[in-house]
Design an enzyme around this catalytic site. Sequence first.
Site, PDB file in Angstrom:
ATOM      1  N   ARG A   1      11.030   3.921   3.389  1.00  0.00           N
ATOM      2  CA  ARG A   1      10.705   2.853   4.413  1.00  0.00           C
ATOM      3  C   ARG A   1      12.000   2.253   4.759  1.00  0.00           C
ATOM      4  NH1 ARG A   1       5.603  -1.199   4.700  1.00  0.00           N
ATOM      5  NH2 ARG A   1       4.813   0.828   5.328  1.00  0.00           N
TER       6      ARG A   1
ATOM      7  N   HIS B   1       4.682   5.824  11.706  1.00  0.00           N
ATOM      8  CA  HIS B   1       4.166   5.650  10.148  1.00  0.00           C
ATOM      9  C   HIS B   1       3.447   6.915   9.985  1.00  0.00           C
ATOM     10  CE1 HIS B   1       3.153   3.975   6.338  1.00  0.00           C
ATOM     11  NE2 HIS B   1       2.749   2.728   7.002  1.00  0.00           N
TER      12      HIS B   1
ATOM     13  N   ARG C   1       0.743  -1.170   0.052  1.00  0.00           N
ATOM     14  CA  ARG C   1      -0.015  -0.014  -0.239  1.00  0.00           C
ATOM     15  C   ARG C   1       0.758   1.159   0.104  1.00  0.00           C
ATOM     16  NH1 ARG C   1      -2.760  -3.844   1.829  1.00  0.00           N
ATOM     17  NH2 ARG C   1      -0.825  -4.398   2.733  1.00  0.00           N
ATOM     18  N   THR C   2       1.816   1.272   0.883  1.00  0.00           N
ATOM     19  CA  THR C   2       2.430   2.737   1.053  1.00  0.00           C
ATOM     20  C   THR C   2       3.343   3.240  -0.167  1.00  0.00           C
ATOM     21  OG1 THR C   2       2.718   1.919   3.470  1.00  0.00           O
ATOM     22  CG2 THR C   2       3.910   3.879   2.503  1.00  0.00           C
TER      23      THR C   2
ATOM     24  N   LYS D   1      25.842  -2.942  -0.774  1.00  0.00           N
ATOM     25  CA  LYS D   1      27.330  -3.116  -1.006  1.00  0.00           C
ATOM     26  C   LYS D   1      27.779  -2.059   0.239  1.00  0.00           C
ATOM     27  CE  LYS D   1      26.584  -2.106  -5.810  1.00  0.00           C
ATOM     28  NZ  LYS D   1      26.801  -1.170  -6.885  1.00  0.00           N
TER      29      LYS D   1
HETATM   30  N1   CP Z   1      -0.124  -0.039   5.903  1.00  0.00           N
HETATM   31  C1   CP Z   1       0.938  -0.092   5.347  1.00  0.00           C
HETATM   32  O1   CP Z   1       1.917   0.445   5.734  1.00  0.00           O
HETATM   33  O2   CP Z   1       0.676  -1.294   4.274  1.00  0.00           O
HETATM   34  P1   CP Z   1       2.093  -1.602   3.511  1.00  0.00           P
HETATM   35  O3   CP Z   1       2.985  -2.313   4.411  1.00  0.00           O
HETATM   36  O4   CP Z   1       1.561  -2.699   2.459  1.00  0.00           O
HETATM   37  O5   CP Z   1       2.742  -0.502   2.898  1.00  0.00           O
END
Ligand code: CP
Length: 307
Positions: free
Chosen positions: A101, A129, A51-52, A80
């Site tokens: 991320r 998040h 999703r993100t 590396k």
């Molecule tokens: N909600 C969320 O962060 O989903 P993903 O891990 O799929 O990005």
Amino acid sequence: MRSLIDILDFSVEEINELIDTANDIIAHPDAYADCCKRKKIATLFFEPSTRTRLSFEAAMLELGGSVLGFSEAQSSSAAKGESISDTAKTISCYADIIAMRHPKEGAPLVAARAASIPVINAGDGGHNHPTQTLADLLTISREKGEIKNFTIGFCGDLKFGRTVHSLISALSRYEGIRVVLISPEELKLPGYIKTDVLEKKGIPYTQTTDLEAVMPELDVLYMTRVQRERFFNEEDYLRLKDSYILTPQKLLGAKRDLSIMHPLPRVNEISVAIDEDPRACYFKQVLNGKYIRMALILKLLKEAGRL
Ligand code: CP
């Protein structure tokens, strides 16, 4: 350079403006179709995501921009041994904004300090998040009409659940919020969030292991996944993973206007039988995530003088 690392980097007024922009995008998507022409977002994902990452990419494409990036550390020069700072400086030469991320808490902050373009924290370890929180706040405001005066139950892995940590921080600044923490003993909300956020801000909260007992009190139920990737041993994960499985039976005592949320992905914690229940909001959260990220990209690019 303005970045988004922690949800508290933005004031309540700024978050409300983002929600207003997202609602305007939902109502008039064509008006935004060329806003980011010739702009690029780099999605640097050192940890899995559906999703993100894809909502950031869809957001930029729907704004008329382009995307580049990687979806696993192994396909980047991190494999590396390249540092986060050097990666951020490098990507600043190619893109206008970064969404990152990383499994290590604080990695997006390190990137933001080195980059010359805005950096968005797309999830750092078990820490924060903030863009999921923006999606959650947009969903709550659309479902409830406003973000105040409700009781929210957080259920599942409250220890490692970064979406829970960020949303509790965000909600602590709104009026009339009451929190019910529902988890096994081993996965309770970290003490520092209780003292530094809930107690400091005077947010009433209770803790329990019994979801059904508190169900009638809840206006919002925020379910979470027990996260295999954060456990040090498989045995503990297997023992705790099915602590809470929401079924139609368990909703018998729930309010008729309950909003059932989940950041997703789900494993077992919400029965698919609930997907058709009008109170299920988790796929609305997914869609709202794209719109609020469109609003966020616009805000940060404008503030960086890139729009
Ligand atoms: N909600 C969320 O962060 O989903 P993903 O891990 O799929 O990005």
